[in-house]
Design a protein around this motif. Structure first.
Motif, PDB file in Angstrom:
ATOM      1  N   ALA A 254       0.817  -1.210   0.000  1.00 51.66           N
ATOM      2  CA  ALA A 254       0.000   0.000   0.000  1.00 51.66           C
ATOM      3  C   ALA A 254       0.855   1.267   0.000  1.00 51.66           C
ATOM      4  O   ALA A 254       0.587   2.205  -0.762  1.00 51.66           O
ATOM      5  CB  ALA A 254      -0.938  -0.012   1.208  1.00 51.66           C
ATOM      6  N   ILE A 255       1.885   1.314   0.839  1.00 51.50           N
ATOM      7  CA  ILE A 255       2.701   2.526   0.934  1.00 51.50           C
ATOM      8  C   ILE A 255       3.589   2.692  -0.291  1.00 51.50           C
ATOM      9  O   ILE A 255       3.723   3.796  -0.840  1.00 51.50           O
ATOM     10  CB  ILE A 255       3.537   2.494   2.229  1.00 51.50           C
ATOM     11  CG1 ILE A 255       2.603   2.619   3.445  1.00 51.50           C
ATOM     12  CG2 ILE A 255       4.565   3.628   2.234  1.00 51.50           C
ATOM     13  CD1 ILE A 255       3.314   2.509   4.783  1.00 51.50           C
ATOM     14  N   GLN A 256       4.197   1.603  -0.763  1.00 51.95           N
ATOM     15  CA  GLN A 256       5.051   1.689  -1.949  1.00 51.95           C
ATOM     16  C   GLN A 256       4.258   2.167  -3.159  1.00 51.95           C
ATOM     17  O   GLN A 256       4.706   3.041  -3.907  1.00 51.95           O
ATOM     18  CB  GLN A 256       5.670   0.312  -2.247  1.00 51.95           C
ATOM     19  CG  GLN A 256       6.687  -0.164  -1.225  1.00 51.95           C
ATOM     20  CD  GLN A 256       8.112   0.255  -1.557  1.00 51.95           C
ATOM     21  OE1 GLN A 256       8.346   1.027  -2.478  1.00 51.95           O
ATOM     22  NE2 GLN A 256       9.066  -0.248  -0.805  1.00 51.95           N
ATOM     23  N   THR A 257       3.078   1.591  -3.370  1.00 51.68           N
ATOM     24  CA  THR A 257       2.300   1.957  -4.552  1.00 51.68           C
ATOM     25  C   THR A 257       1.714   3.357  -4.433  1.00 51.68           C
ATOM     26  O   THR A 257       1.601   4.076  -5.431  1.00 51.68           O
ATOM     27  CB  THR A 257       1.180   0.934  -4.812  1.00 51.68           C
ATOM     28  OG1 THR A 257       0.413   0.732  -3.611  1.00 51.68           O
ATOM     29  CG2 THR A 257       1.753  -0.394  -5.270  1.00 51.68           C
ATOM     30  N   PHE A 258       1.346   3.771  -3.208  1.00 50.01           N
ATOM     31  CA  PHE A 258       0.832   5.138  -3.064  1.00 50.01           C
ATOM     32  C   PHE A 258       1.926   6.150  -3.367  1.00 50.01           C
ATOM     33  O   PHE A 258       1.711   7.121  -4.100  1.00 50.01           O
ATOM     34  CB  PHE A 258       0.280   5.376  -1.655  1.00 50.01           C
ATOM     35  CG  PHE A 258      -0.370   6.732  -1.521  1.00 50.01           C
ATOM     36  CD1 PHE A 258      -1.721   6.881  -1.772  1.00 50.01           C
ATOM     37  CD2 PHE A 258       0.371   7.852  -1.181  1.00 50.01           C
ATOM     38  CE1 PHE A 258      -2.323   8.131  -1.691  1.00 50.01           C
ATOM     39  CE2 PHE A 258      -0.215   9.107  -1.099  1.00 50.01           C
ATOM     40  CZ  PHE A 258      -1.571   9.246  -1.349  1.00 50.01           C
ATOM     41  N   TYR A 259       3.107   5.931  -2.816  1.00 50.00           N
ATOM     42  CA  TYR A 259       4.207   6.867  -3.035  1.00 50.00           C
ATOM     43  C   TYR A 259       4.573   6.925  -4.521  1.00 50.00           C
ATOM     44  O   TYR A 259       4.789   8.003  -5.077  1.00 50.00           O
ATOM     45  CB  TYR A 259       5.403   6.431  -2.189  1.00 50.00           C
ATOM     46  CG  TYR A 259       6.550   7.409  -2.178  1.00 50.00           C
ATOM     47  CD1 TYR A 259       6.419   8.656  -1.585  1.00 50.00           C
ATOM     48  CD2 TYR A 259       7.772   7.073  -2.751  1.00 50.00           C
ATOM     49  CE1 TYR A 259       7.485   9.553  -1.564  1.00 50.00           C
ATOM     50  CE2 TYR A 259       8.836   7.966  -2.735  1.00 50.00           C
ATOM     51  CZ  TYR A 259       8.682   9.202  -2.137  1.00 50.00           C
ATOM     52  OH  TYR A 259       9.729  10.080  -2.129  1.00 50.00           O
ATOM     53  N   ALA A 260       4.623   5.758  -5.169  1.00 52.55           N
ATOM     54  CA  ALA A 260       4.973   5.720  -6.594  1.00 52.55           C
ATOM     55  C   ALA A 260       3.861   6.308  -7.451  1.00 52.55           C
ATOM     56  O   ALA A 260       4.121   6.974  -8.458  1.00 52.55           O
ATOM     57  CB  ALA A 260       5.258   4.279  -7.018  1.00 52.55           C
ATOM     58  N   GLY A 261       2.595   6.066  -7.072  1.00 51.94           N
ATOM     59  CA  GLY A 261       1.480   6.597  -7.846  1.00 51.94           C
ATOM     60  C   GLY A 261       1.329   8.101  -7.697  1.00 51.94           C
ATOM     61  O   GLY A 261       1.063   8.813  -8.674  1.00 51.94           O
ATOM     62  N   ALA A 262       1.508   8.611  -6.480  1.00 51.05           N
ATOM     63  CA  ALA A 262       1.338  10.045  -6.238  1.00 51.05           C
ATOM     64  C   ALA A 262       2.361  10.867  -7.001  1.00 51.05           C
ATOM     65  O   ALA A 262       2.070  11.980  -7.438  1.00 51.05           O
ATOM     66  CB  ALA A 262       1.429  10.338  -4.741  1.00 51.05           C
ATOM     67  N   ARG A 263       3.555  10.338  -7.192  1.00 52.16           N
ATOM     68  CA  ARG A 263       4.574  11.090  -7.921  1.00 52.16           C
ATOM     69  C   ARG A 263       4.238  11.172  -9.409  1.00 52.16           C
ATOM     70  O   ARG A 263       4.793  12.015 -10.130  1.00 52.16           O
ATOM     71  CB  ARG A 263       5.963  10.481  -7.708  1.00 52.16           C
ATOM     72  CG  ARG A 263       6.134   9.099  -8.289  1.00 52.16           C
ATOM     73  CD  ARG A 263       7.434   8.457  -7.838  1.00 52.16           C
ATOM     74  NE  ARG A 263       8.590   9.144  -8.385  1.00 52.16           N
ATOM     75  CZ  ARG A 263       9.573   9.655  -7.646  1.00 52.16           C
ATOM     76  NH1 ARG A 263       9.520   9.589  -6.338  1.00 52.16           N
ATOM     77  NH2 ARG A 263      10.601  10.242  -8.206  1.00 52.16           N
ATOM     78  N   ARG A 264       3.330  10.325  -9.881  1.00 52.56           N
ATOM     79  CA  ARG A 264       2.946  10.348 -11.288  1.00 52.56           C
ATOM     80  C   ARG A 264       1.737  11.246 -11.551  1.00 52.56           C
ATOM     81  O   ARG A 264       1.636  11.847 -12.622  1.00 52.56           O
ATOM     82  CB  ARG A 264       2.637   8.926 -11.771  1.00 52.56           C
ATOM     83  CG  ARG A 264       3.872   8.043 -11.926  1.00 52.56           C
ATOM     84  CD  ARG A 264       3.465   6.597 -12.160  1.00 52.56           C
ATOM     85  NE  ARG A 264       4.580   5.774 -12.613  1.00 52.56           N
ATOM     86  CZ  ARG A 264       5.455   5.189 -11.806  1.00 52.56           C
ATOM     87  NH1 ARG A 264       5.356   5.352 -10.491  1.00 52.56           N
ATOM     88  NH2 ARG A 264       6.428   4.457 -12.286  1.00 52.56           N
ATOM     89  N   ILE A 265       0.798  11.314 -10.608  1.00 56.57           N
ATOM     90  CA  ILE A 265      -0.430  12.073 -10.861  1.00 56.57           C
ATOM     91  C   ILE A 265      -0.610  13.243  -9.900  1.00 56.57           C
ATOM     92  O   ILE A 265      -1.552  14.029 -10.070  1.00 56.57           O
ATOM     93  CB  ILE A 265      -1.679  11.162 -10.798  1.00 56.57           C
ATOM     94  CG1 ILE A 265      -1.877  10.589  -9.394  1.00 56.57           C
ATOM     95  CG2 ILE A 265      -1.584  10.058 -11.839  1.00 56.57           C
ATOM     96  CD1 ILE A 265      -3.169   9.780  -9.257  1.00 56.57           C
ATOM     97  N   GLY A 266       0.251  13.381  -8.905  1.00 60.73           N
ATOM     98  CA  GLY A 266       0.133  14.474  -7.958  1.00 60.73           C
ATOM     99  C   GLY A 266      -0.582  14.052  -6.692  1.00 60.73           C
ATOM    100  O   GLY A 266      -1.446  13.163  -6.709  1.00 60.73           O
ATOM    101  N   ALA A 267      -0.233  14.706  -5.587  1.00 61.82           N
ATOM    102  CA  ALA A 267      -0.785  14.328  -4.288  1.00 61.82           C
ATOM    103  C   ALA A 267      -2.291  14.522  -4.220  1.00 61.82           C
ATOM    104  O   ALA A 267      -3.015  13.685  -3.682  1.00 61.82           O
ATOM    105  CB  ALA A 267      -0.092  15.151  -3.186  1.00 61.82           C
ATOM    106  N   ALA A 268      -2.783  15.651  -4.754  1.00 60.89           N
ATOM    107  CA  ALA A 268      -4.219  15.929  -4.661  1.00 60.89           C
ATOM    108  C   ALA A 268      -5.036  14.916  -5.461  1.00 60.89           C
ATOM    109  O   ALA A 268      -6.056  14.398  -4.988  1.00 60.89           O
ATOM    110  CB  ALA A 268      -4.512  17.351  -5.143  1.00 60.89           C
ATOM    111  N   GLN A 269      -4.601  14.613  -6.681  1.00 59.65           N
ATOM    112  CA  GLN A 269      -5.302  13.610  -7.493  1.00 59.65           C
ATOM    113  C   GLN A 269      -5.217  12.237  -6.837  1.00 59.65           C
ATOM    114  O   GLN A 269      -6.190  11.477  -6.856  1.00 59.65           O
ATOM    115  CB  GLN A 269      -4.694  13.552  -8.897  1.00 59.65           C
ATOM    116  CG  GLN A 269      -5.175  14.649  -9.834  1.00 59.65           C
ATOM    117  CD  GLN A 269      -6.548  14.345 -10.402  1.00 59.65           C
ATOM    118  OE1 GLN A 269      -7.057  13.242 -10.257  1.00 59.65           O
ATOM    119  NE2 GLN A 269      -7.159  15.329 -11.041  1.00 59.65           N
TER     120      GLN A 269
END
Length: 335
Positions: A254-269
């Motif tokens: 959960a944490i690895q994918t959130f961190y990797a995903g947020a850097r691609r679409i932005g924290a707010a998205q």
């Protein structure tokens, strides 16, 4: 929709499923006789072990650890300590606050992240994502079901649960800042190209491992200081399958994918898309705990999906004319 954004969305959905599984997995762990502090100590111990194993099996990720500057490493550790506030307040509050009410209060965090991102990260662009956020939050309230309170929960429990989304929103925005996101651009491309500034997927794995490890150290220390049984032989055998599952799905993945995903679409998205988490919670509770899905929950689920779909048809966040750099590239080396 470009490939980077599509991958980011998929990673955030995986992350939401992982975090959502933790709520359901906690039930049999508590039933086995563990309390919230023991659960969190072992959850992050297992998550940290998996995170470092993931790094050790890859020469590129091992290199990323050595390449990570001292300042971003210290910030990652600090974020891990910060994360203990989010997890600790939520699970401690759950001991006295009904899960449905706690879930509604915790899902204030996407709105908080959206507001913080106006100044500190990539803001939601245009009116449509804000409308979508409102729709999704209404869906969250409905998806978590009606809140029947025979006895009002204690003020201390409500305060703990309310503290959780505030702490988590700050963690999300600070994590995005660590990755290189700013108000004018997203984080640098997560291509793992090993450029001078770093910022690839391997760097994200290194930072995440440090974050999870720092969280584990705090919770293990707190459990030992409080006199909670922590050694493997002191943990009931029936709890281990669920601890292993929550350590993998609800922590490492959960944490690895959130961190990797947020850097691609932005924290707010990322926070907006994370509103799909209650869908996984109610579905898993229905499948594993045989809880009934009420019509109001199905209506809420539909609203969440509508909100997320509306948000993803809006224009994506803008990019800078030059790629953003993570903290170790923009600051002088620590002496």
């Amino acid at each position: 929709m470009d490939r980077r954004r599509a991958v980011g969305l998929a990673l955030i959905v995986v992350s939401a499923a992982g975090f959502g599984s933790g709520t359901v997995l906690s039930k049999p762990i508590y039933a086995a006789g563990l309390d919230w502090l023991q659960l969190l100590a072992w959850r992050f111990t297992i998550g940290a072990a998996l995170a470092w194993a993931w790094i050790l099996v890859s020469p590129e990720r091992r290199l990323a650890v050595r390449r990570l500057g001292r300042r971003p490493a210290l910030i990652a550790i600090g974020l891990g300590v910060w994360y203990t506030g989010n997890a600790g307040t939520y699970y401690a509050g759950l001991e006295t606050v009904p899960a449905s009410l706690a879930g509604v209060l915790v899902y204030l965090y996407p709105a908080i992240v959206a507001v913080l991102s106006i100044r500190y990260a990539t803001r939601l662009s245009g009116r449509r994502p804000w409308v979508a956020l409102g729709i999704a939050l209404v869906g969250v309230v409905l998806a978590l079901g009606g809140i029947g309170l025979g006895t009002p929960p204690p003020v201390a429990g409500i305060a703990l649960v309310l503290a959780s989304p505030l702490i988590y929103a700050g963690w999300i925005v600070l994590s995005a800042r660590l990755a290189g996101e700013r108000s004018e651009h997203l984080a640098p491309s997560a291509s793992g190209d090993g450029g001078r500034g770093g910022g690839g997927v391997d760097d994200a794995a290194a930072a995440s491992a440090l974050m999870i490890s720092a969280t584990a150290v705090v919770f293990v220390g707190a459990a030992l200081a409080a006199g909670r049984p922590y050694l493997p032989g002191e943990i009931p055998a029936g709890a281990w399958p669920y601890l292993a599952a929550i350590g993998f799905a609800g922590t490492f993945l959960a944490i690895q994918t959130f961190y990797a995903g947020a850097r691609r679409i932005g924290a707010a998205q990322a926070a907006l898309v994370s509103t799909v988490e209650p869908l996984f919670i109610v579905t898993l509770a229905w499948l594993a705990l045989h809880e009934t899905l009420a019509p109001v929950q199905l209506a809420g689920a539909a609203l969440i999906i509508v909100g997320v779909l509306i948000a993803q048809t809006a224009a994506g966040p803008g990019a800078a004319t030059s790629p953003g750099q993570p903290l170790d590239a923009e600051m002088p080396p620590a002496r």
